[in-house]
Design an enzyme around this catalytic site. Sequence first.
Site, PDB file in Angstrom:
ATOM      1  N   TYR A 146       0.810  -1.237  -0.076  1.00  0.00           N
ATOM      2  CA  TYR A 146      -0.124  -0.004  -0.207  1.00  0.00           C
ATOM      3  C   TYR A 146       0.898   1.284  -0.060  1.00  0.00           C
ATOM      4  CZ  TYR A 146      -3.791  -3.229   1.399  1.00  0.00           C
ATOM      5  OH  TYR A 146      -4.595  -4.361   1.439  1.00  0.00           O
ATOM      6  N   LYS A 195       3.948 -15.204   2.843  1.00  0.00           N
ATOM      7  CA  LYS A 195       4.000 -15.991   1.718  1.00  0.00           C
ATOM      8  C   LYS A 195       5.330 -16.396   1.386  1.00  0.00           C
ATOM      9  CE  LYS A 195       1.560 -17.643  -1.698  1.00  0.00           C
ATOM     10  NZ  LYS A 195       0.820 -18.757  -1.655  1.00  0.00           N
ATOM     11  N   ASP A 227      -2.328 -18.144   2.517  1.00  0.00           N
ATOM     12  CA  ASP A 227      -3.560 -18.883   1.818  1.00  0.00           C
ATOM     13  C   ASP A 227      -4.148 -19.738   3.148  1.00  0.00           C
ATOM     14  OD1 ASP A 227      -1.020 -19.661   1.421  1.00  0.00           O
ATOM     15  OD2 ASP A 227      -1.442 -20.653  -0.646  1.00  0.00           O
ATOM     16  N   ASP A 251      -5.054  -6.670   6.365  1.00  0.00           N
ATOM     17  CA  ASP A 251      -6.185  -6.336   5.996  1.00  0.00           C
ATOM     18  C   ASP A 251      -7.280  -7.094   5.398  1.00  0.00           C
ATOM     19  OD1 ASP A 251      -7.939  -4.225   4.965  1.00  0.00           O
ATOM     20  OD2 ASP A 251      -6.766  -3.604   3.260  1.00  0.00           O
ATOM     21  N   ASP A 255     -10.572  -8.670   8.174  1.00  0.00           N
ATOM     22  CA  ASP A 255     -11.915  -8.634   7.764  1.00  0.00           C
ATOM     23  C   ASP A 255     -12.454  -9.682   7.732  1.00  0.00           C
ATOM     24  OD1 ASP A 255     -11.734  -5.759   7.289  1.00  0.00           O
ATOM     25  OD2 ASP A 255     -12.665  -5.916   5.240  1.00  0.00           O
TER      26      ASP A 255
END
Length: 367
Positions: A146, A195, A227, A251, A255
Amino acid sequence: MKYKVGVIAGDGIGPEVVAEAKKVLNRIGEVFGHEFCYEEILMGGCSIDATGVPLTEEAIAAAKVSDAVLMGSIGGDAKTSPWYQLPPELRPEAGLLKLRKSLKLFANLRPAYLYKELKSACPLREDIANAGFDMMIMRELTGGLYFGERKTEELDGVMTAVDTLVYNENEIYRIAKRGFDIAMKRKKKVTSVDKANVLDSSRLWRKVVEKVAKDYPEVACEHMLVDNCAMQLVRNPAQFDVILTENMFGDILSDEASMITGSIGMLPSASLNDTKFGLYEPSGGSAPDIAGKGIANPIATILSAAMMLRYSFDLDKEAEVVEAAVKKVLTDGYRTEDIAPQIVCSNNGIEIVGTAKMGDLVCENIR
Ligand code: NAD
């Protein structure tokens, strides 16, 4: 002790829910002999109306001299509010981004906890919901995709976009250290999510986390690919204590974790810097659809105040008392509309209450 709390009531339901959190803090003050002094700070749409900008330099200065900041929420209805006719840098959300940057808030904490009283709102299979869960998602807030360089250009006649994911070892170290500190106040387990089978930034992340883990022999540390973590959150969320991860993974996972609790009005959050300072706010937004009706759920903001007690003021006992009072109110059958079962009748022991009554009930259970 005396604590100086900056208060950003903000827009929409913000002032309604913040009033209840202040009520609860004052009650804690009475019972435990603390004094909370409040400095009201303008930010968001209300600041645009009063000053023309979403956050003034005076507001930033006021936040900086506070011991911690308690916030409601900012923003309005994007379709109807005149704030959204302004250029992006003058809209309410720009104020929050500027404040986070000015206060150097790099660690975002979002707990996801399933109250047994609200199990029916959990979208997971019944046996999984019955096992319950209580986790803290710790997300790095200032680096990663970001904030990396980005560009869109035409290369050989084809439009091409590039985003870059950068982390240095100092950025990883400070968030990892915070994660292990938080785990020491909880169930002493850190799941670091990355990852590392693909990304260099994740391999460095893993290496630095391993190094930090050595300083916390009491904390169990494991690594999980993002994942797999997304799957495990719906398969067996009870396994998690602290999930430590970078900006974009955090992020998305936070959620997902909030969704499995089934009730956004219950979820607090905190953003911390490398001092004891923190910005504490509910995970939800300003809910313009219900603003001014006195029906907003204040529990997320009350629990944000509890996080402030624990993480900025080291008042763990007081934080536990607030959390226990919230649980008791739910056990006694009180609900705001957003967390009420679809059918409420006199014999299921549920009573729907408004924002102020919910705050009063929590205070009554702080003794
Ligand atoms: P929202 O979270 O405000 O509302 C989504 C739904 O959840 C609505 O139906 C709302 O009524 C309900 N809801 C949210 N909090 C509730 C509570 N405490 N009690 C009962 N119901 C609650 O999300 P949105 O509608 O997408 O956004 C509205 C505004 O809030 C936008 O301007 C957005 O930018 C802003 N926002 C601000 C923050 C923040 O201040 N940090 C965060 C998210 C969204």
